[in-house]
Design a protein around this motif. Structure first.
Motif, PDB file in Angstrom:
ATOM      1  N   TYR A 390       0.852  -1.187   0.000  1.00 56.23           N
ATOM      2  CA  TYR A 390       0.000   0.000   0.000  1.00 56.23           C
ATOM      3  C   TYR A 390       0.889   1.238   0.000  1.00 56.23           C
ATOM      4  CZ  TYR A 390      -3.942  -3.054   1.045  1.00 56.23           C
ATOM      5  OH  TYR A 390      -4.907  -4.026   0.976  1.00 56.23           O
ATOM      6  N   ASP A 391       0.685   2.085  -0.988  1.00 58.03           N
ATOM      7  CA  ASP A 391       1.370   3.373  -1.039  1.00 58.03           C
ATOM      8  C   ASP A 391       0.622   4.251  -2.042  1.00 58.03           C
ATOM      9  OD1 ASP A 391       2.209   2.458  -3.545  1.00 58.03           O
ATOM     10  OD2 ASP A 391       4.213   3.300  -3.339  1.00 58.03           O
ATOM     11  N   PRO A 392       0.962   5.536  -2.135  1.00 54.56           N
ATOM     12  CA  PRO A 392       0.168   6.426  -2.991  1.00 54.56           C
ATOM     13  C   PRO A 392       0.128   6.015  -4.454  1.00 54.56           C
ATOM     14  CG  PRO A 392       1.581   7.705  -1.539  1.00 54.56           C
ATOM     15  CD  PRO A 392       2.004   6.281  -1.398  1.00 54.56           C
ATOM     16  N   SER A 393       1.162   5.318  -4.930  1.00 56.59           N
ATOM     17  CA  SER A 393       1.214   4.970  -6.354  1.00 56.59           C
ATOM     18  C   SER A 393       0.534   3.635  -6.656  1.00 56.59           C
ATOM     19  CB  SER A 393       2.670   4.918  -6.819  1.00 56.59           C
ATOM     20  OG  SER A 393       3.380   3.893  -6.129  1.00 56.59           O
ATOM     21  N   ALA A 394       0.167   2.881  -5.611  1.00 57.17           N
ATOM     22  CA  ALA A 394      -0.484   1.584  -5.825  1.00 57.17           C
ATOM     23  C   ALA A 394      -1.979   1.790  -6.059  1.00 57.17           C
ATOM     24  CB  ALA A 394      -0.257   0.680  -4.623  1.00 57.17           C
ATOM     25  N   THR A 395      -2.491   1.208  -7.122  1.00 62.67           N
ATOM     26  CA  THR A 395      -3.908   1.397  -7.425  1.00 62.67           C
ATOM     27  C   THR A 395      -4.761   0.382  -6.676  1.00 62.67           C
ATOM     28  OG1 THR A 395      -3.916  -0.108  -9.322  1.00 62.67           O
ATOM     29  CG2 THR A 395      -3.303   2.196  -9.741  1.00 62.67           C
ATOM     30  N   ARG A 396      -5.934   0.826  -6.281  1.00 60.01           N
ATOM     31  CA  ARG A 396      -6.862  -0.046  -5.563  1.00 60.01           C
ATOM     32  C   ARG A 396      -7.255  -1.251  -6.418  1.00 60.01           C
ATOM     33  NH1 ARG A 396     -11.655   2.271  -1.850  1.00 60.01           N
ATOM     34  NH2 ARG A 396     -12.577   0.318  -1.159  1.00 60.01           N
ATOM     35  N   VAL A 397      -7.446  -1.031  -7.706  1.00 56.89           N
ATOM     36  CA  VAL A 397      -7.849  -2.123  -8.602  1.00 56.89           C
ATOM     37  C   VAL A 397      -6.786  -3.214  -8.623  1.00 56.89           C
ATOM     38  CG1 VAL A 397      -8.280  -2.742 -11.011  1.00 56.89           C
ATOM     39  CG2 VAL A 397      -9.316  -0.686 -10.043  1.00 56.89           C
ATOM     40  N   ASN A 398      -5.521  -2.819  -8.712  1.00 58.76           N
ATOM     41  CA  ASN A 398      -4.437  -3.794  -8.731  1.00 58.76           C
ATOM     42  C   ASN A 398      -4.385  -4.581  -7.421  1.00 58.76           C
ATOM     43  OD1 ASN A 398      -1.296  -4.298  -7.987  1.00 58.76           O
ATOM     44  ND2 ASN A 398      -1.653  -4.607 -10.178  1.00 58.76           N
TER      45      ASN A 398
END
Length: 448
Positions: A390-398
């Motif tokens: 989890y981090d700002p660049s990680a997408t929820r969909v992924n």
């Protein structure tokens, strides 16, 4: 602003300032808010979420800083910029764990961000058990500490009861309504300065469990999922993109190990450090004395859950033993060996499908979480563990797609177990006419 020239939360501010609390563990922190109010503080548990929180965090915190710090600081700044608060009479509170985790330094990052964002007058209160921030800290009296323990145990009980009831309830929302009812009741007790003694908790916990056990349910076999990881991302819906709700939407039963386990881990480590690296007799055995006191309430919680047919966590002393042959208890940065032990406990308890939630770049979690997965699978072949960053660049969909892949394996295994049930003679019958083994087999197959 020089390092020591920050605004300090003074005793006089207790009457003039509102303290904003970041929302890490929603249930436990609701009761914490009541404890602080009973002690004479004016508080508010923040519930502001959304993309603007992480964007503000990114704006005022270096992007190499771990995700929980970014979110906590972003949530504070978003609240302060909302216009809801008198900025000259508002304070913030943040926990400090001590040790080698970067969480110990969040308070300094927060103060720096406040100055950059134009709120240099806002003081920050430190809630810590390690003697940090003495001049702008929170008074840790024994009565206050006792109430904090009650906060965590009540919260852990309500979380466990709801999690094991809600997936099977016949009336949608019944378990959530019951949790809200008891949460309001417990907060009411605390504000009246009662309900937190061992005697009172020993009487109250069975009453709470009794009501949850009376909720009409239909216990079909479901995929059971455990959630472990870095403490903030593990518990905070803001930090894990509402992971519990997503797993519930996938027809799963979720087991979120209690917050008290982490507190006991921190207590245990105080003496373990002295035992490993040297210290006085008192330092080596102080944790044992504190843990023995805590274990009184731990036994009440475990007995209550078992008496009413719910899964109960292992006692902390048993949890320590699960590390043998896997990881050393000297590995205690961040969540350390506790993270590994919780995964083993979940697998052994039937929650072999595990989401290991970790902030990207969190070294303790990459070592004690992701780094231990192969070893755990070697010892427990049924373990189905997926690490999620989890981090700002990680997408929820992924993130959700990776979890869905893990759940697909879990459903296949559930189907295989259903297929292994003995074949019964085929016959035509109404649902009520089937025997117990037939109903079990049909339910298991229906789920997959």
């Amino acid at each position: 602003m020089e390092a020591l020239n920050y605004p300090k939360f003074t005793p006089e501010m207790k009457k003039t300032h509102k303290i904003l609390i970041p929302n890490m563990a929603p249930v436990q922190f609701r009761i914490l808010e009541a404890v602080m109010e009973q002690a004479g503080y004016t508080c508010e548990l923040l519930e502001n979420c959304g993309s603007q929180v992480s964007e503000l965090g990114l704006k005022y915190v270096h992007n190499d800083t771990c995700y929980p710090a970014l979110l906590v600081i972003g949530q504070f700044l978003d609240a302060l910029s909302s216009g809801k608060y008198d900025l000259d009479h508002t304070a913030l509170i943040i926990t400090q764990t001590g040790g080698g985790c970067r969480a110990s330094n969040y308070i300094h990052l927060l103060r720096k961000a406040l100055v950059k964002a134009g709120y240099p007058q806002v003081p920050v209160v430190s809630l810590n058990f390690s003697g940090l921030e003495k001049d702008s800290g929170f008074p840790m009296t024994l009565p206050f500490l006792h109430k904090l323990l009650a906060v965590v145990y009540y919260g852990d009980l309500l979380v466990a009861l709801k999690a094991q009831t809600e997936p099977y309830e016949l009336e949608k929302g019944a378990a959530k309504a019951l949790q809200d009812k008891w949460l309001n009741t417990i907060c009411g007790w605390v504000r009246e300065d009662r309900g937190y003694s061992q005697r009172e908790m020993k009487a109250a916990m069975p009453e709470i469990a009794k009501e949850f056990a009376a909720v009409p349910v239909h216990r079909l076999p479901k995929v059971k999922v455990g959630v472990v990881g870095e403490i903030y991302v593990k518990y905070s819906p803001l930090g894990n993109n509402d992971l519990e709700r997503f797993l519930a939407s996938q027809n799963c039963e979720v087991n979120l190990p209690g917050l008290m386990g982490f507190l006991q881990y921190c207590i245990y480590n105080l003496s373990e450090t002295a035992r490993l690296y040297g210290g006085s007799f008192l330092e080596k055995h102080a944790s044992d004395l504190i843990l023995k006191y805590v274990e009184g309430m731990e036994r009440v919680l475990i007995k209550t859950l078992k008496d009413y047919g719910y899964h109960a966590p292992l006692p902390f002393r048993e949890l320590i033993k699960l590390t043998e042959g896997i990881i050393g208890v000297g590995d205690k940065m961040g969540e350390g060996w506790l993270l590994t032990a919780e995964m083993v406990e979940l697998v052994r308890a039937g929650y072999e499908n595990i989401v290991c939630a970790q902030p990207f770049g969190c070294l303790p979690n990459h070592i004690c979480g992701k780094g231990m997965i192969n070893k755990i699978r070697e010892l427990y072949p049924q373990a189905n563990i997926t690490p999620i960053d989890y981090d700002p660049s990680a997408t929820r969909v992924n993130q959700e797609n990776r979890i869905k892949l893990m759940l697909a394996v879990a459903r296949e295994r559930l189907a295989e177990r259903a297929a292994e049930l003995p074949e019964l003679p085929r016959r035509t019958a109404s649902a009520g006419e089937y025997s117990a083994p037939e109903r079990l087999r049909n339910r298991a197959r229906a789920m997959v």
